[in-house]
Design an enzyme around this catalytic site. Structure first.
Site, PDB file in Angstrom:
ATOM      1  N   LYS A   9      15.343  17.941  23.162  1.00 53.18           N
ATOM      2  CA  LYS A   9      16.364  18.979  23.295  1.00 53.18           C
ATOM      3  C   LYS A   9      16.593  19.380  24.770  1.00 53.18           C
ATOM      4  O   LYS A   9      15.787  19.044  25.651  1.00 53.18           O
ATOM      5  CB  LYS A   9      15.945  20.191  22.459  1.00 53.18           C
ATOM      6  CG  LYS A   9      15.950  19.928  20.944  1.00 53.18           C
ATOM      7  CD  LYS A   9      15.505  21.176  20.177  1.00 53.18           C
ATOM      8  CE  LYS A   9      15.582  21.005  18.678  1.00 53.18           C
ATOM      9  NZ  LYS A   9      15.133  22.236  17.962  1.00 53.18           N
ATOM     10  N   TYR A  49      23.625  20.387  12.313  1.00 46.97           N
ATOM     11  CA  TYR A  49      22.975  21.613  11.839  1.00 46.97           C
ATOM     12  C   TYR A  49      23.746  22.280  10.694  1.00 46.97           C
ATOM     13  O   TYR A  49      23.638  23.496  10.498  1.00 46.97           O
ATOM     14  CB  TYR A  49      22.781  22.585  13.007  1.00 46.97           C
ATOM     15  CG  TYR A  49      21.586  22.249  13.889  1.00 46.97           C
ATOM     16  CD1 TYR A  49      20.316  22.025  13.340  1.00 46.97           C
ATOM     17  CD2 TYR A  49      21.714  22.179  15.278  1.00 46.97           C
ATOM     18  CE1 TYR A  49      19.219  21.725  14.149  1.00 46.97           C
ATOM     19  CE2 TYR A  49      20.616  21.892  16.093  1.00 46.97           C
ATOM     20  CZ  TYR A  49      19.378  21.662  15.521  1.00 46.97           C
ATOM     21  OH  TYR A  49      18.284  21.388  16.324  1.00 46.97           O
ATOM     22  N   ASN A 112      12.296  25.117  21.273  1.00 45.19           N
ATOM     23  CA  ASN A 112      11.159  24.376  20.720  1.00 45.19           C
ATOM     24  C   ASN A 112      11.184  22.871  20.983  1.00 45.19           C
ATOM     25  O   ASN A 112      10.510  22.096  20.301  1.00 45.19           O
ATOM     26  CB  ASN A 112      10.948  24.725  19.237  1.00 45.19           C
ATOM     27  CG  ASN A 112      12.098  24.279  18.352  1.00 45.19           C
ATOM     28  OD1 ASN A 112      13.033  23.623  18.814  1.00 45.19           O
ATOM     29  ND2 ASN A 112      12.018  24.615  17.076  1.00 45.19           N
ATOM     30  N   HIS A 115      13.572  17.898  18.093  1.00 46.10           N
ATOM     31  CA  HIS A 115      13.980  17.871  16.686  1.00 46.10           C
ATOM     32  C   HIS A 115      13.416  16.625  16.026  1.00 46.10           C
ATOM     33  O   HIS A 115      13.396  15.559  16.625  1.00 46.10           O
ATOM     34  CB  HIS A 115      15.511  17.834  16.575  1.00 46.10           C
ATOM     35  CG  HIS A 115      15.987  17.505  15.185  1.00 46.10           C
ATOM     36  ND1 HIS A 115      16.112  18.463  14.207  1.00 46.10           N
ATOM     37  CD2 HIS A 115      16.323  16.320  14.599  1.00 46.10           C
ATOM     38  CE1 HIS A 115      16.520  17.877  13.071  1.00 46.10           C
ATOM     39  NE2 HIS A 115      16.650  16.580  13.295  1.00 46.10           N
ATOM     40  N   GLU A 126      21.239  11.988   9.526  1.00 38.93           N
ATOM     41  CA  GLU A 126      21.191  12.275  10.965  1.00 38.93           C
ATOM     42  C   GLU A 126      21.259  10.995  11.801  1.00 38.93           C
ATOM     43  O   GLU A 126      21.949  10.957  12.825  1.00 38.93           O
ATOM     44  CB  GLU A 126      19.920  13.068  11.291  1.00 38.93           C
ATOM     45  CG  GLU A 126      19.942  14.471  10.669  1.00 38.93           C
ATOM     46  CD  GLU A 126      18.604  15.203  10.765  1.00 38.93           C
ATOM     47  OE1 GLU A 126      17.642  14.649  11.347  1.00 38.93           O
ATOM     48  OE2 GLU A 126      18.531  16.335  10.247  1.00 38.93           O
TER      49      GLU A 126
HETATM   50  P1  DAT Z   1      12.811  22.421  12.500  1.00 38.38           P
HETATM   51  O1  DAT Z   1      13.471  22.177  13.833  1.00 38.38           O
HETATM   52  O2  DAT Z   1      11.327  22.663  12.665  1.00 38.38           O
HETATM   53  O3  DAT Z   1      13.146  21.387  11.474  1.00 38.38           O
HETATM   54  P2  DAT Z   1      14.643  24.170  11.055  1.00 38.38           P
HETATM   55  O4  DAT Z   1      15.306  22.936  10.553  1.00 38.38           O
HETATM   56  O5  DAT Z   1      14.230  25.192  10.070  1.00 38.38           O
HETATM   57  O6  DAT Z   1      13.367  23.827  11.967  1.00 38.38           O
HETATM   58  O7  DAT Z   1      15.613  24.904  12.103  1.00 38.38           O
HETATM   59  C1  DAT Z   1      16.349  24.139  13.052  1.00 38.38           C
HETATM   60  C2  DAT Z   1      16.255  24.830  14.382  1.00 38.38           C
HETATM   61  O8  DAT Z   1      16.867  26.122  14.301  1.00 38.38           O
HETATM   62  C3  DAT Z   1      14.824  25.099  14.857  1.00 38.38           C
HETATM   63  O9  DAT Z   1      14.271  23.998  15.525  1.00 38.38           O
HETATM   64  C4  DAT Z   1      15.027  26.280  15.766  1.00 38.38           C
HETATM   65  C5  DAT Z   1      16.137  27.049  15.092  1.00 38.38           C
HETATM   66  N1  DAT Z   1      15.596  28.092  14.204  1.00 38.38           N
HETATM   67  C6  DAT Z   1      15.069  27.929  12.971  1.00 38.38           C
HETATM   68  N2  DAT Z   1      14.657  29.089  12.456  1.00 38.38           N
HETATM   69  C7  DAT Z   1      14.931  30.031  13.398  1.00 38.38           C
HETATM   70  C8  DAT Z   1      14.747  31.436  13.475  1.00 38.38           C
HETATM   71  N3  DAT Z   1      14.202  32.121  12.476  1.00 38.38           N
HETATM   72  N4  DAT Z   1      15.136  32.050  14.628  1.00 38.38           N
HETATM   73  C9  DAT Z   1      15.709  31.376  15.631  1.00 38.38           C
HETATM   74  N5  DAT Z   1      15.909  30.054  15.619  1.00 38.38           N
HETATM   75  C10 DAT Z   1      15.536  29.388  14.520  1.00 38.38           C
HETATM   76 MG    MG Z   2      14.937  20.938  10.530  1.00 33.26          MG
END
Ligand code: DAT
Ligand code: MG
Length: 149
Positions: A9, A49, A112, A115, A126
């Site tokens: 990222k 997303y 973070n 991805h 994806e």
């Molecule tokens: P991951 O990236 O671990 O698969 P995810 O698919 O639930 O997590 O969410 C996609 C991204 O969205 C994640 O990397 C960071 C952001 N995100 C997820 N939950 C969040 C939250 N509660 N607050 C802020 N950003 C969040």
């Molecule tokens: Mg995810």
């Protein structure tokens, strides 16, 4: 063999951590079958997303992922999706285990670093968003039998 989509990222690119992150996946034994350097458009980010539309972090997530160039990779291996997710660590770097990319290198969910696809259907969707079939190479490393039994 399974395939998974990885995105290094914008924060990782800005912080000069791309090499460190790629190194961890390579060392794990995952095989790189596709890689490109690009800046994700708003339109592509919305597709990628789509599952998060309407969540309170959706707009900031799109702003973040489109904010600077990224490296997108397809990794292949036995149970590649789960292996890569393990190497990446939990979504919130604060609770991600030490030894994982997020647990070692990150401090915030919104920064973070990487991805990884979360299940086979997501991985297929994806991978096809980011890569044309001809951009993925099937190849064998000479070390294959020392990684996969
Ligand atoms: P991951 O990236 O671990 O698969 P995810 O698919 O639930 O997590 O969410 C996609 C991204 O969205 C994640 O990397 C960071 C952001 N995100 C997820 N939950 C969040 C939250 N509660 N607050 C802020 N950003 C969040
Ligand atoms: Mg995810």
């Amino acid at each position: 063999m399974e395939r998974t989509l990885i995105i290094i990222k914008p924060d990782a690119m800005q912080r000069g951590l791309a090499g460190e992150i790629i190194r961890r996946f390579e060392a794990r034994g995952l095989r790189i079958v596709g890689m490109k350097f690009m800046q994700i458009s708003r339109e592509l980010a919305e597709k990628h997303y789509a599952e998060h539309v309407g969540k309170d972090f959706y707009e900031s997530l799109l702003a973040y992922i489109t904010s600077a160039p990224v490296i997108v990779m397809v990794l292949e291996g036995n149970e590649a999706i789960e292996a890569a997710r393990g190497t990446i660590g939990k979504t919130n770097p604060i609770v991600a285990a030490p030894g994982t990319i997020r647990g070692d290198l990150g401090m915030e969910t919104g920064r973070n670093l990487v991805h990884g696809s979360d299940k086979p259907e997501s991985a297929e969707r994806e991978v096809s968003l980011f890569f044309a079939p001809g951009e993925l190479l099937s190849w064998q490393r000479d070390t294959e039998r020392w990684i996969f039994e």
